[in-house]
Write an enzyme that holds these catalytic residues in place. Structure first.
Site, PDB file in Angstrom:
ATOM      1  N   ASN A 230      69.406   0.232   0.312  1.00 12.92           N
ATOM      2  CA  ASN A 230      69.388  -0.897   1.241  1.00 12.92           C
ATOM      3  C   ASN A 230      70.360  -1.980   0.817  1.00 12.92           C
ATOM      4  OD1 ASN A 230      67.399   0.528   2.414  1.00 12.92           O
ATOM      5  ND2 ASN A 230      65.709  -0.768   1.730  1.00 12.92           N
TER       6      ASN A 230
ATOM      7  N   TYR B  72      78.123  -6.620  10.565  1.00 17.80           N
ATOM      8  CA  TYR B  72      77.472  -7.077   9.329  1.00 17.80           C
ATOM      9  C   TYR B  72      77.092  -8.555   9.398  1.00 17.80           C
ATOM     10  CZ  TYR B  72      78.098  -2.478   7.418  1.00 17.80           C
ATOM     11  OH  TYR B  72      78.001  -1.122   7.232  1.00 17.80           O
TER      12      TYR B  72
ATOM     13  N   ARG C 274      73.726  -8.439  10.913  1.00 23.50           N
ATOM     14  CA  ARG C 274      72.720  -7.965   9.949  1.00 23.50           C
ATOM     15  C   ARG C 274      72.342  -9.097   8.974  1.00 23.50           C
ATOM     16  NH1 ARG C 274      73.715  -4.688  13.008  1.00 23.50           N
ATOM     17  NH2 ARG C 274      71.729  -5.441  13.732  1.00 23.50           N
TER      18      ARG C 274
ATOM     19  N   GLY D 234      60.706   5.475   1.933  1.00 25.47           N
ATOM     20  CA  GLY D 234      61.438   5.002   3.102  1.00 25.47           C
ATOM     21  C   GLY D 234      62.864   5.473   3.220  1.00 25.47           C
ATOM     22  N   THR D 235      63.148   6.654   2.701  1.00 25.70           N
ATOM     23  CA  THR D 235      64.498   7.204   2.929  1.00 25.70           C
ATOM     24  C   THR D 235      64.386   8.628   3.439  1.00 25.70           C
ATOM     25  OG1 THR D 235      66.591   7.899   1.940  1.00 25.70           O
ATOM     26  CG2 THR D 235      64.711   7.720   0.432  1.00 25.70           C
ATOM     27  N   SER D 236      65.228   8.938   4.438  1.00 25.86           N
ATOM     28  CA  SER D 236      65.198  10.283   5.018  1.00 25.86           C
ATOM     29  C   SER D 236      65.919  11.287   4.118  1.00 25.86           C
ATOM     30  CB  SER D 236      65.868  10.264   6.404  1.00 25.86           C
ATOM     31  OG  SER D 236      67.217   9.849   6.263  1.00 25.86           O
TER      32      SER D 236
ATOM     33  N   HIS E 205      74.559   1.009  -2.045  1.00 29.32           N
ATOM     34  CA  HIS E 205      75.431   0.875  -0.876  1.00 29.32           C
ATOM     35  C   HIS E 205      75.918  -0.558  -0.652  1.00 29.32           C
ATOM     36  CE1 HIS E 205      73.666   4.873   0.879  1.00 29.32           C
ATOM     37  NE2 HIS E 205      74.477   5.060  -0.142  1.00 29.32           N
TER      38      HIS E 205
HETATM   39  P1  OAD Z   1      67.024   6.457   7.428  1.00 31.63           P
HETATM   40  O1  OAD Z   1      66.984   5.685   8.695  1.00 31.63           O
HETATM   41  O2  OAD Z   1      67.865   7.673   7.382  1.00 31.63           O
HETATM   42  O3  OAD Z   1      65.564   6.886   7.009  1.00 31.63           O
HETATM   43  C1  OAD Z   1      64.514   5.961   7.038  1.00 31.63           C
HETATM   44  C2  OAD Z   1      63.266   6.634   6.542  1.00 31.63           C
HETATM   45  O4  OAD Z   1      62.241   5.651   6.529  1.00 31.63           O
HETATM   46  C3  OAD Z   1      62.774   7.794   7.417  1.00 31.63           C
HETATM   47  O5  OAD Z   1      62.394   8.890   6.613  1.00 31.63           O
HETATM   48  C4  OAD Z   1      61.577   7.177   8.140  1.00 31.63           C
HETATM   49  O6  OAD Z   1      60.558   8.137   8.449  1.00 31.63           O
HETATM   50  C5  OAD Z   1      61.081   6.184   7.106  1.00 31.63           C
HETATM   51  N1  OAD Z   1      60.286   5.066   7.656  1.00 31.63           N
HETATM   52  C6  OAD Z   1      60.319   4.518   8.889  1.00 31.63           C
HETATM   53  N2  OAD Z   1      59.441   3.514   8.971  1.00 31.63           N
HETATM   54  C7  OAD Z   1      58.834   3.427   7.763  1.00 31.63           C
HETATM   55  C8  OAD Z   1      57.833   2.583   7.220  1.00 31.63           C
HETATM   56  N3  OAD Z   1      57.257   1.606   7.923  1.00 31.63           N
HETATM   57  N4  OAD Z   1      57.458   2.787   5.939  1.00 31.63           N
HETATM   58  C9  OAD Z   1      58.037   3.774   5.197  1.00 31.63           C
HETATM   59  N5  OAD Z   1      58.975   4.594   5.665  1.00 31.63           N
HETATM   60  C10 OAD Z   1      59.380   4.422   6.927  1.00 31.63           C
HETATM   61  O7  OAD Z   1      67.435   5.409   6.280  1.00 31.63           O
HETATM   62  P2  OAD Z   1      68.008   5.697   4.822  1.00 31.63           P
HETATM   63  O8  OAD Z   1      67.522   6.986   4.302  1.00 31.63           O
HETATM   64  O9  OAD Z   1      67.769   4.478   4.027  1.00 31.63           O
HETATM   65  O10 OAD Z   1      74.188   3.849   4.640  1.00 31.63           O
HETATM   66  O11 OAD Z   1      69.547   5.809   5.151  1.00 31.63           O
HETATM   67  C11 OAD Z   1      70.459   6.020   4.114  1.00 31.63           C
HETATM   68  C12 OAD Z   1      71.788   5.423   4.439  1.00 31.63           C
HETATM   69  O12 OAD Z   1      72.224   5.864   5.731  1.00 31.63           O
HETATM   70  C13 OAD Z   1      71.802   3.924   4.562  1.00 31.63           C
HETATM   71  O13 OAD Z   1      71.895   3.261   3.317  1.00 31.63           O
HETATM   72  C14 OAD Z   1      72.993   3.654   5.421  1.00 31.63           C
HETATM   73  C15 OAD Z   1      72.800   4.741   6.448  1.00 31.63           C
HETATM   74  O14 OAD Z   1      73.915   5.169   7.107  1.00 31.63           O
HETATM   75  C16 OAD Z   1      75.318   3.236   5.011  1.00 31.63           C
HETATM   76  O15 OAD Z   1      75.416   2.554   6.001  1.00 31.63           O
HETATM   77  C17 OAD Z   1      76.471   3.484   4.089  1.00 31.63           C
END
Ligand code: OAD
Length: 261
Positions: A116, A82, A85, A199-201, A133
């Site tokens: 984020n 961290y 980061r 931007g979240t999977s 988070h």
């Molecule tokens: P992910 O890495 O799982 O997903 C990122 C998403 O962003 C994917 O769907 C990508 O396709 C998309 N992406 C990539 N580049 C992009 C761009 N330029 N514009 C828009 N979208 C884009 O990340 P999160 O879903 O945020 O938690 O992950 C959720 C949590 O998992 C995080 O908060 C973290 C992680 O483990 C903890 O650490 C507790």
């Protein structure tokens, strides 16, 4: 009636009264828009996502650096992860997507519910943000996260203590911990007229389940260059990166012809 009460002004200020009443009315009438953001919104600022091919979890074991078990096993490693980061965060800036989300406050009552831990929504100007988070720029006591304090972009080391004498740790919600703000976030989502998922999977719960608190008639937009987890709701999918996708969405929902059905 409420609006009139708030606008009791002397007669010679009548024009001002009309102006203030109008402004207040606009504020009160603004539709509610909730942004559910994830790592992808910050990708074009230079912060890695987690699950993409070049994502953080390719290079780190998530359970070692982002779980409560990892903290107990190797706190130095977790703090170092961290610290890196946080140092990186000092050297990046919000991108157009963050800025357009902030700009939407001129048109909507916007709340950003983000997974984020960066502060790029704040730095872009968004004013209502829930960090599900945690936040990179804060540390807290190892004892039930009491004594949260802001350390900005500086680093800290294992052994540094909180005011209560317990170890300092990153103010992050790790796997294996509860998500204290989830109920507040669900309440806000349940009142939204428009929901934007960007931007979240949608792999991580409970954040990924927030969508299902939405009203049946809420309009849902998804911005992501890739497919996300299936969503059992009708959505408008803008399959683009955050910056170009937000420009497109802004033209759609900030236009005077846009009607929320
Ligand atoms: P992910 O890495 O799982 O997903 C990122 C998403 O962003 C994917 O769907 C990508 O396709 C998309 N992406 C990539 N580049 C992009 C761009 N330029 N514009 C828009 N979208 C884009 O990340 P999160 O879903 O945020 O938690 O992950 C959720 C949590 O998992 C995080 O908060 C973290 C992680 O483990 C903890 O650490 C507790």
């Amino acid at each position: 009636m409420k609006i009139q009460k708030k606008c009791v002004l002397p007669l010679d200020k009548r024009d001002l009264k009309v102006y203030i009443c109008g402004a207040l009315k606009n504020e009160i009438m603004k539709k509610k828009l909730v942004v559910l953001s994830g790592a992808g919104v910050s990708a074009e600022s230079g912060i890695s996502t987690f699950r993409d091919s070049d994502g953080l979890w390719e290079n780190y074991d998530v359970m070692e650096v982002a779980s409560i078990e990892g903290w107990y096993q190797n706190p130095e490693l977790v703090i170092e992860f961290y610290n890196q980061r946080r140092t990186q965060l000092a050297n990046v800036v919000p991108n157009e997507a963050h800025k357009i989300i902030a700009e939407l406050e001129n048109y909507y009552d916007v709340t950003v519910v983000t997974q984020n831990v960066d502060d790029l929504h704040e730095r872009a100007g968004s004013t209502q943000i829930i960090h599900l988070h945690g936040e990179l720029t804060k540390v807290c006591s190892d004892d039930r996260k009491k004594h949260v304090s802001d350390i900005g972009y500086s680093t800290f080391k294992f052994g540094d203590l909180a005011p209560d004498g317990h170890l300092l740790r990153p103010f992050i919600v790790w796997f294996g911990e509860d998500v204290p703000l989830i109920n507040k976030a669900a309440e806000i989502v349940s009142q939204a007229d428009i929901i934007l998922i960007i931007g979240t999977s949608l792999n991580v719960y409970p954040a990924a389940g927030l969508l299902y608190s939405a009203k049946n008639d809420a309009q849902i937009y998804v911005i992501d260059p890739k497919e996300v987890q299936p969503i059992a709701r009708r959505v408008v999918f803008i399959k683009e990166k955050a910056t170009s996708g937000m420009k497109k969405l802004f033209r759609m929902i900030a236009s005077k012809d846009f009607v929320i059905k």
